[in-house]
Scaffold this active site. Structure first.
Site, PDB file in Angstrom:
ATOM      1  N   HIS A  33       0.830  -1.202   0.000  1.00 46.62           N
ATOM      2  CA  HIS A  33       0.000   0.000   0.000  1.00 46.62           C
ATOM      3  C   HIS A  33       0.866   1.255   0.000  1.00 46.62           C
ATOM      4  CE1 HIS A  33      -2.480   3.077   2.221  1.00 46.62           C
ATOM      5  NE2 HIS A  33      -3.266   2.787   1.210  1.00 46.62           N
ATOM      6  N   GLU A  36       2.070   1.747  -3.458  1.00 48.14           N
ATOM      7  CA  GLU A  36       0.992   2.258  -4.317  1.00 48.14           C
ATOM      8  C   GLU A  36       0.942   3.786  -4.261  1.00 48.14           C
ATOM      9  OE1 GLU A  36      -3.335   3.505  -3.724  1.00 48.14           O
ATOM     10  OE2 GLU A  36      -3.072   1.477  -2.955  1.00 48.14           O
ATOM     11  N   HIS A  37       1.050   4.355  -3.068  1.00 47.81           N
ATOM     12  CA  HIS A  37       1.060   5.810  -2.914  1.00 47.81           C
ATOM     13  C   HIS A  37       2.278   6.430  -3.600  1.00 47.81           C
ATOM     14  CE1 HIS A  37      -1.986   6.853   0.365  1.00 47.81           C
ATOM     15  NE2 HIS A  37      -2.179   5.566   0.127  1.00 47.81           N
ATOM     16  N   GLU A 113      -4.350   8.152   7.024  1.00 48.24           N
ATOM     17  CA  GLU A 113      -5.335   7.232   6.453  1.00 48.24           C
ATOM     18  C   GLU A 113      -5.656   6.105   7.438  1.00 48.24           C
ATOM     19  OE1 GLU A 113      -5.844   4.365   2.498  1.00 48.24           O
ATOM     20  OE2 GLU A 113      -4.116   5.706   2.676  1.00 48.24           O
TER      21      GLU A 113
END
Length: 401
Positions: A33, A36-37, A113
């Protein structure tokens, strides 16, 4: 993988990387993740602003998401803008810089997040459920990682993960819309040729993730206290893998039992008894694992009764199955949802990519509809009696008693 969709002027593209949170070592929890950012932050030829503005300037949609078994980077644009979208994605996937400054900036974004998800009761209870049900497995860990694991990840770890995992054999490019296959292949070859990414002419795609039986799950109760207004609970049992042929019967069962406002659960829990605002059943499947169950949120004073009613309804479908009307509604919900979703090029693109990652072959729409039509009351009853009789895992999140 491409699909020509007549009568549209758009194209949806997705790059599916066959690596997700379940592929991470414990010390790398959240790396997929995190990466991905970071792939939106810039390459030697494009800044983060260049990447964003390229798609914004043509009214395109552009995003990414990380799942437990893969990561997807996707865009939807006018057909004439597909070459640009392919080039931007190819640049990001093969040549991202992963600078120390970007790692530190994005670390704070991801921590925010995670904090946001920790304030969402539904997210909290489902993460708690997964942590207990698949304890000891990578499937138990949250996709985004924990605050502790994200703070501990270094730039070197994330960059090494990128270089080692984001290889040509691990990637599937899926495109649906007003496209021709040969044109897409030419665009992809050019866009992904940076840094000798396609230099290994003998490379072959990784085989689909397939398993013959689902991994075991851990039964029992797990509870945690949070200062929420509601009690949220998830009650589940071991389910089916992605490739299990009974998945069509499960889809019909899930839709009829708790998939909509006419479903048995919704009618009994909300409409007749007024015990909860939100209640639904679910069927989660991975290549070698699966869970089925019920998720519900209620006032603390009603949580005990809600759980009792849910267990009663599970027992009732085990003992007597569905009615013919329920079967037809469940089947109709599955048929309509599938056909309507495939009116969208993005959904068609996602279907292509996921089939390549997890199935032996792509079934036509007519084949899928035929398999749904073939589901009988006996199929559903036999499946319910098998699944809903399995040992329970219960996760509960809410205020102190």
């Amino acid at each position: 993988m491409t699909e020509h969709v007549p009568g549209v002027r758009s194209a949806a593209i997705g790059v599916f990387v066959g690596v997700g949170s379940r592929d991470e070592a414990p010390t790398l929890n959240g790396a997929s993740h995190f990466l991905e950012h970071l792939l939106f932050k810039g390459t030697p030829t494009r800044s983060a602003m260049d990447i964003s503005s390229a798609l914004d300037a043509v009214g395109g949609e552009f995003n990414a998401y990380t799942a437990r078994e893969y990561t997807c980077y996707h865009a939807r644009v006018l057909d004439e803008d597909l070459p640009m979208a392919v080039d931007v994605l190819g640049d990001m996937l093969t040549a991202s810089l992963i600078t120390p400054e970007d790692v530190e900036a994005e670390r704070e974004v991801i921590l925010d997040e995670i904090a946001m998800h920790d304030d969402d009761p539904d997210d909290v209870v489902h993460n708690l459920f997964a942590a207990h049900a698949w304890a000891g497995s990578p499937l138990a860990r949250p996709i985004a990682g924990t605050a502790e694991s994200i703070r501990a990840l270094t730039r070197a770890q994330v960059n090494r993960y990128y270089r080692g995992r984001y290889t040509a054999p691990a990637m599937t490019v899926a495109v649906a819309g007003n496209v021709q296959h040969a044109d897409v292949v030419r665009l992809v070859k050019k866009a992904f040729a940076r840094n000798d990414f396609l230099a290994d002419v003998d490379a072959v795609p990784l085989p689909p993730r397939l398993a013959t039986s689902p991994r075991a799950t851990k039964p029992g109760d797990i509870r945690t206290t949070r200062p929420f207004e509601q009690v949220n609970l998830v009650l589940g049992m071991r389910g089916l893998t992605r490739s299990d042929q009974r998945r069509y019967a499960l889809g019909v069962l899930n839709a009829a039992f708790g998939g909509g406002s006419s479903s048995r659960l919704f009618q009994e829990v909300r409409e007749r008894r007024g015990l909860a605002y939100s209640v639904y059943s679910f069927a989660t499947s991975y290549s070698d694992a699966g869970m089925v169950g019920v998720s519900v949120g209620s006032l603390p004073t009603k949580s005990g009764e809600v759980l009792e009613v849910v267990r009663d309804e599970l027992a009732r479908v085990v003992s007597s199955g569905l009615t013919q009307d329920e079967l037809e509604r469940g089947r109709g919900q599955m048929r309509g949802g599938l056909v309507l979703s495939l009116e969208d090029t993005g959904s068609r693109m996602t279907r292509l990519g996921e089939v390549e990652l997890f199935q032996d072959r792509l079934l036509s729409l007519d084949e899928v509809l035929a398999r749904l039509d073939a589901v009988t009351l006996e199929d559903v009853h036999t499946l319910a009696a098998d699944l809903f009789n399995r040992p329970e895992t219960l996760a509960v999140v809410g205020p102190e008693n």
